[in-house]
Write a protein that holds these residues in place. Structure first.
Motif, PDB file in Angstrom:
ATOM      1  N   TYR A   8       0.677  -1.197   0.096  1.00  0.00           N
ATOM      2  CA  TYR A   8      -0.098   0.152  -0.096  1.00  0.00           C
ATOM      3  C   TYR A   8       0.935   1.045  -0.027  1.00  0.00           C
ATOM      4  CZ  TYR A   8      -4.573   2.449   1.006  1.00  0.00           C
ATOM      5  OH  TYR A   8      -5.505   3.295   0.762  1.00  0.00           O
ATOM      6  N   PHE A   9       0.569   2.375  -0.678  1.00  0.00           N
ATOM      7  CA  PHE A   9       1.134   3.495  -0.730  1.00  0.00           C
ATOM      8  C   PHE A   9       0.375   4.803  -0.700  1.00  0.00           C
ATOM      9  CE2 PHE A   9       0.288   2.945  -5.179  1.00  0.00           C
ATOM     10  CZ  PHE A   9       0.251   4.215  -5.479  1.00  0.00           C
ATOM     11  N   GLY A  10       0.949   5.851  -0.089  1.00  0.00           N
ATOM     12  CA  GLY A  10       0.364   7.086  -0.237  1.00  0.00           C
ATOM     13  C   GLY A  10       1.143   8.244  -0.658  1.00  0.00           C
ATOM     14  N   ILE A  11       0.648   9.195  -1.373  1.00  0.00           N
ATOM     15  CA  ILE A  11       1.067  10.206  -2.065  1.00  0.00           C
ATOM     16  C   ILE A  11       0.444  11.678  -1.316  1.00  0.00           C
ATOM     17  CG2 ILE A  11       2.299  11.707  -3.839  1.00  0.00           C
ATOM     18  CD1 ILE A  11       2.530   8.915  -5.217  1.00  0.00           C
ATOM     19  N   ASP A  12       1.065  12.666  -0.740  1.00  0.00           N
ATOM     20  CA  ASP A  12       0.418  13.736  -0.450  1.00  0.00           C
ATOM     21  C   ASP A  12       1.264  15.203  -0.706  1.00  0.00           C
ATOM     22  OD1 ASP A  12      -1.149  15.890   0.496  1.00  0.00           O
ATOM     23  OD2 ASP A  12      -1.504  14.998   2.508  1.00  0.00           O
ATOM     24  N   THR A  13       1.061  15.974  -1.683  1.00  0.00           N
ATOM     25  CA  THR A  13       1.990  17.001  -2.140  1.00  0.00           C
ATOM     26  C   THR A  13       1.174  18.283  -2.046  1.00  0.00           C
ATOM     27  OG1 THR A  13       1.339  16.506  -4.479  1.00  0.00           O
ATOM     28  CG2 THR A  13       3.303  15.312  -3.466  1.00  0.00           C
ATOM     29  N   LYS A  14       1.943  19.315  -1.944  1.00  0.00           N
ATOM     30  CA  LYS A  14       1.854  20.649  -2.156  1.00  0.00           C
ATOM     31  C   LYS A  14       2.602  21.329  -2.914  1.00  0.00           C
ATOM     32  CE  LYS A  14       0.083  24.668   0.962  1.00  0.00           C
ATOM     33  NZ  LYS A  14      -0.096  25.321   2.374  1.00  0.00           N
ATOM     34  N   VAL A  15       2.135  22.230  -3.766  1.00  0.00           N
ATOM     35  CA  VAL A  15       3.033  22.828  -4.606  1.00  0.00           C
ATOM     36  C   VAL A  15       2.320  24.545  -4.995  1.00  0.00           C
ATOM     37  CG1 VAL A  15       4.047  23.422  -6.863  1.00  0.00           C
ATOM     38  CG2 VAL A  15       3.871  21.072  -5.858  1.00  0.00           C
ATOM     39  N   GLU A  16       3.366  25.254  -4.582  1.00  0.00           N
ATOM     40  CA  GLU A  16       3.143  26.833  -4.903  1.00  0.00           C
ATOM     41  C   GLU A  16       3.889  27.464  -5.603  1.00  0.00           C
ATOM     42  OE1 GLU A  16       2.862  28.934  -0.991  1.00  0.00           O
ATOM     43  OE2 GLU A  16       1.124  27.808  -0.351  1.00  0.00           O
ATOM     44  N   LYS A  17       3.337  28.232  -6.818  1.00  0.00           N
ATOM     45  CA  LYS A  17       4.484  28.761  -7.785  1.00  0.00           C
ATOM     46  C   LYS A  17       3.769  30.160  -7.921  1.00  0.00           C
ATOM     47  CE  LYS A  17       5.804  28.290 -12.475  1.00  0.00           C
ATOM     48  NZ  LYS A  17       5.780  27.419 -13.708  1.00  0.00           N
ATOM     49  N   LEU A  18       4.813  31.123  -7.895  1.00  0.00           N
ATOM     50  CA  LEU A  18       4.592  32.590  -8.091  1.00  0.00           C
ATOM     51  C   LEU A  18       5.605  33.017  -8.850  1.00  0.00           C
ATOM     52  CD1 LEU A  18       4.283  34.106  -4.314  1.00  0.00           C
ATOM     53  CD2 LEU A  18       2.410  33.345  -5.885  1.00  0.00           C
ATOM     54  N   GLU A  19       5.122  33.658 -10.123  1.00  0.00           N
ATOM     55  CA  GLU A  19       6.115  34.078 -11.028  1.00  0.00           C
ATOM     56  C   GLU A  19       5.701  35.637 -11.693  1.00  0.00           C
ATOM     57  OE1 GLU A  19       7.917  32.062 -15.139  1.00  0.00           O
ATOM     58  OE2 GLU A  19       6.541  30.880 -14.027  1.00  0.00           O
ATOM     59  N   PHE A  20       6.779  36.260 -11.566  1.00  0.00           N
ATOM     60  CA  PHE A  20       6.775  37.579 -12.245  1.00  0.00           C
ATOM     61  C   PHE A  20       8.028  37.757 -13.371  1.00  0.00           C
ATOM     62  CE2 PHE A  20       5.929  37.412  -7.813  1.00  0.00           C
ATOM     63  CZ  PHE A  20       4.546  37.768  -7.582  1.00  0.00           C
ATOM     64  N   PRO A  21       7.924  39.077 -13.955  1.00  0.00           N
ATOM     65  CA  PRO A  21       8.883  39.094 -14.868  1.00  0.00           C
ATOM     66  C   PRO A  21      10.185  38.773 -14.891  1.00  0.00           C
ATOM     67  CG  PRO A  21       7.150  40.917 -14.996  1.00  0.00           C
ATOM     68  CD  PRO A  21       6.970  40.071 -13.896  1.00  0.00           C
ATOM     69  N   LYS A  22      10.867  39.267 -13.622  1.00  0.00           N
ATOM     70  CA  LYS A  22      12.230  38.980 -13.031  1.00  0.00           C
ATOM     71  C   LYS A  22      12.157  38.206 -11.869  1.00  0.00           C
ATOM     72  CE  LYS A  22      14.223  42.817 -15.506  1.00  0.00           C
ATOM     73  NZ  LYS A  22      14.943  43.993 -15.140  1.00  0.00           N
ATOM     74  N   ASN A  23      11.251  37.554 -11.482  1.00  0.00           N
ATOM     75  CA  ASN A  23      11.456  36.628 -10.309  1.00  0.00           C
ATOM     76  C   ASN A  23      10.251  35.519 -10.267  1.00  0.00           C
ATOM     77  OD1 ASN A  23      12.300  36.048  -7.879  1.00  0.00           O
ATOM     78  ND2 ASN A  23      10.494  37.475  -6.848  1.00  0.00           N
ATOM     79  N   ARG A  24      10.796  34.312  -9.816  1.00  0.00           N
ATOM     80  CA  ARG A  24       9.879  33.222  -9.812  1.00  0.00           C
ATOM     81  C   ARG A  24      10.267  32.292  -8.441  1.00  0.00           C
ATOM     82  NH1 ARG A  24      10.984  28.891 -14.488  1.00  0.00           N
ATOM     83  NH2 ARG A  24      12.889  28.844 -13.512  1.00  0.00           N
TER      84      ARG A  24
END
Length: 662
Positions: A410-426
């Protein structure tokens, strides 16, 4: 023979479908729209996407004689057919034009996608590069067979010896070492004075000079490319291909902005040219001393119109004066500058201010021992680079196997991803929880134990892990103890005894950006795969054989015991006083593939044997993880199959942290 793209089974050339899995050997599926496309088609008729296997053909003439390259056409073509053989060589003026659609080999496998510009006007030219379509991509080439057998000499095929042309030998040797910076070689042959070499087509890869010009490219990133060039210099020196680094148009970047080469160039004695669209840099004095690296780097600065910063200017001057003569010296200087840059909060030498995390990650760059560094310390310093996560992908699958009636994994996966992107910053932030269990004990007991352990651990971290801080060792142990207690109490409640007491193995992987922690009990494993270090087993099985080895017993003696593979720890049969989970921390400093595996997958050294073919390609962002895990399960069923099989694949991509400070 034809190699099935799905299961790698070897089929006779006449087969239209794989004898093992039924996959078509005459068509492929368009990666854009899913339409079936003939193997010899360059593009999909439905959506226009390029689907065919394209290679870059390097066609070289030796000596001052005439070209001995003929042209093969389709039967419907009006152009005459010329065999590629010295006995049928005709004068250049009498030859047909080598049009797009012609073949460059007698077997009519490799088809020109553009005209080959051989004419009376350029008969003195000794080399051409053209793109060709592989019309039989599932057919193994002699070079591929040689590499598969780790033989860089001769290969006997159909009663004749196939020699590797001179131009191909450097590619073959470097590819056998697993160097991703060098294009893959696919095929090569020689007819008379003409050599034909087919390599990976990197013509659409971005050029180093283009990213060098970007304002957002920091001095630390540039320093990192310098260091990569010194690594490639040491790699190419024995092959006599260092000129490959002195052609500016040849310096490319892969999807992770790692320095790579479009092709190899052999060294010439008189002059080395670094060509660009407008200008040529002549390096005539000692062309293959380490000094020329400084000249190339200065030319990159000049053409990008970037300002050279002080510490690098001093390196250029010392190279020019001969104060730096060995590649090891140059590396040490670069490492010292990198450490200084990382310690500086707001460097003043870069076009833009750069942000560096308060807790920098250490990236260990490979320190190959060069001949010119003999007698120096093996403990060369590391370059300190702040790495940040650029992507996190995962997939899991479990299979009952070929002998068991029910699945206790048996297996389990729990992920949380946040992405912020601007012209000169990511900003990319991610955390992932991955749990794998292999249950055991009594009718349906294994399924209950493994599922209960996964759900208990998952619930614990859902409640605890609410910040961006990586859980502690104490947290990891508490999660393991809670899972053990839940199963143990169920055993007590049901009055299970002996082999009827259910239990499970457990491996937990937690990722917080580039920080990783793993805990495990039993023989379910975590592996790590990187391009530089290959496949590594992170966890050590809790079994009798490993216990004896830890006590000083020779491995051959330890595993000669009849109980060598018996578990020394498992969740559930006993209370927490009998559980000693191993907890380990590490950072992701380079692109990594993390593999959680039950013993149905890891038994018989399956991953250690097949990681090059089934895991290494998955490091690329373009590789489909879903397909990869399916192929891995299929392989385990073919080679093992005696137990349930479970795999979780986690692909973590990183890049240097070069974001602008706000």
């Amino acid at each position: 023979m034809l190699i099935c793209p799905q299961c790698k089974f070897e089929n006779p050339k006449a087969n239209k479908f794989c004898q093992n899995c039924g996959t078509s050997l005459t068509h492929l599926v368009c990666h854009e729209c899913g339409t079936e496309v003939p193997l010899n088609a360059q593009s999909c008729d439905n959506c226009g996407a390029e689907c065919g296997q394209i290679w870059l053909a390097i066609i070289t003439k030796e000596g001052s004689g005439d070209w001995e390259l003929g042209s093969w056409q389709d039967d419907q073509d009006d152009l005459p057919t010329l065999p590629l053989s010295t006995e049928y060589t005709v004068p250049l003026a009498a030859r047909p034009v080598l049009k797009a659609g012609s073949y460059i080999d007698k077997e009519q496998r490799y088809q020109l996608l553009e005209p080959l510009p051989i004419s009376e006007e350029n008969t003195t030219q000794t080399e051409f590069c053209v793109r060709v379509l592989d019309c039989q991509p599932y057919q193994i080439s002699p070079i591929e067979a040689i590499l598969e057998n780790q033989d860089t000499g001769l290969l006997t095929s159909a009663g004749r010896e196939i020699k590797i042309p001179r131009l191909a030998k450097a590619y073959v040797q470097l590819q056998s070492k697993g160097q991703a910076e060098i294009p893959v070689i696919h095929d090569a042959w020689q007819e008379g004075n003409t050599q034909i070499l087919l390599i990976e087509d990197r013509s659409d890869w971005p050029r180093l000079i283009e990213l060098w010009k970007e304002e957002t490219t920091s001095s630390l990133q540039i320093l990192h490319w310098f260091y990569q060039m010194t690594q490639l210099w040491a790699l190419l020196e024995p092959m006599k291909c260092r000129q490959s680094l002195l052609e500016l148009s040849n310096l490319r970047l892969d999807e992770d902005q790692t320095l790579a080469l479009a092709r190899l160039y052999g060294e010439v004695e008189a002059q080395v040219n670094a060509e660009t669209e407008d200008e040529t840099l002549s390096l005539t004095e000692q062309p293959f001393s380490v000094k020329v690296l400084g000249e190339i780097w200065q030319e990159l600065f000049r053409q990008s119109q970037r300002t050279q910063f002080g510490a690098v200017l001093q390196i250029f001057e010392d190279l020019k004066l001969g104060k730096i003569q060995m590649i090891a010296q140059l590396r040490s200087r670069l490492e010292a500058i990198a450490t200084e840059l990382e310690a500086s909060p707001i460097p003043s030498f870069s076009p833009t201010a750069n942000q560096h995390p308060t807790a920098p990650t250490i990236i260990q760059l490979e320190n190959e021992r060069d001949e010119d560094s003999a007698g120096k310390s093996d403990d060369l310093p590391t370059i300190v680079l702040s790495m940040q996560l650029s992507s996190l992908e995962d997939v899991g699958r479990t299979d009952v196997g070929r002998q068991r009636q029910h699945n206790e994994d048996y297996f389990g996966i729990d992920t949380k991803v946040e992405k912020l992107e601007f012209p000169k910053n990511r900003v990319f932030q991610a955390r992932g929880l991955y749990i794998l269990c292999d249950g055991m004990g009594g009718h349906a007991g294994g399924e209950i134990a493994s599922e209960l352990a996964v759900n208990t651990v998952r619930q614990y971290f859902q409640e605890l892990w609410t910040t961006d801080q990586r859980p502690t060792e104490e947290n990891m142990r508490e999660a393991v103890y809670l899972a053990n207690e839940a199963i143990y109490q169920l055993n007590q409640q049901d009055a299970r005894s002996g082999v009827g007491r259910m239990g499970t193995t457990l491996v937990i992987l937690l990722i917080q950006d580039t920080e990783v922690v793993v805990a495990h009990v039993g023989d379910s494993r975590l592996y790590r795969l990187t391009r530089k270090r290959g496949l590594e087993q992170i966890t050590v099985d809790h079994e009798v054989g490993q216990r004896e080895i830890a006590r000083g017993v020779e491995p051959s003696i330890a595993y000669a015991r009849p109980d060598a593979y018996q578990l020394t720890q498992a969740l559930g049969p006993r209370d927490e006083s009998a559980i000693y989970p191993d907890v380990e921390f590490f950072d992701i400093n380079e692109d990594s593939l993390l593999i959680l595996a039950s013993d149905g997958l890891s038994d018989n050294d399956l991953l250690e044997t097949h990681w090059n073919t089934h895991l290494l390609p998955l490091l690329s962002s373009g590789a489909n993880l879903e397909r990869g895990v399916n192929e891995l399960i299929d392989l385990a069923n073919q080679k093992n199959g005696h137990d349930n099989i479970t795999a979780i694949l986690v692909r973590a991509k990183v890049r240097p942290n070069m974001e602008s400070q706000k």
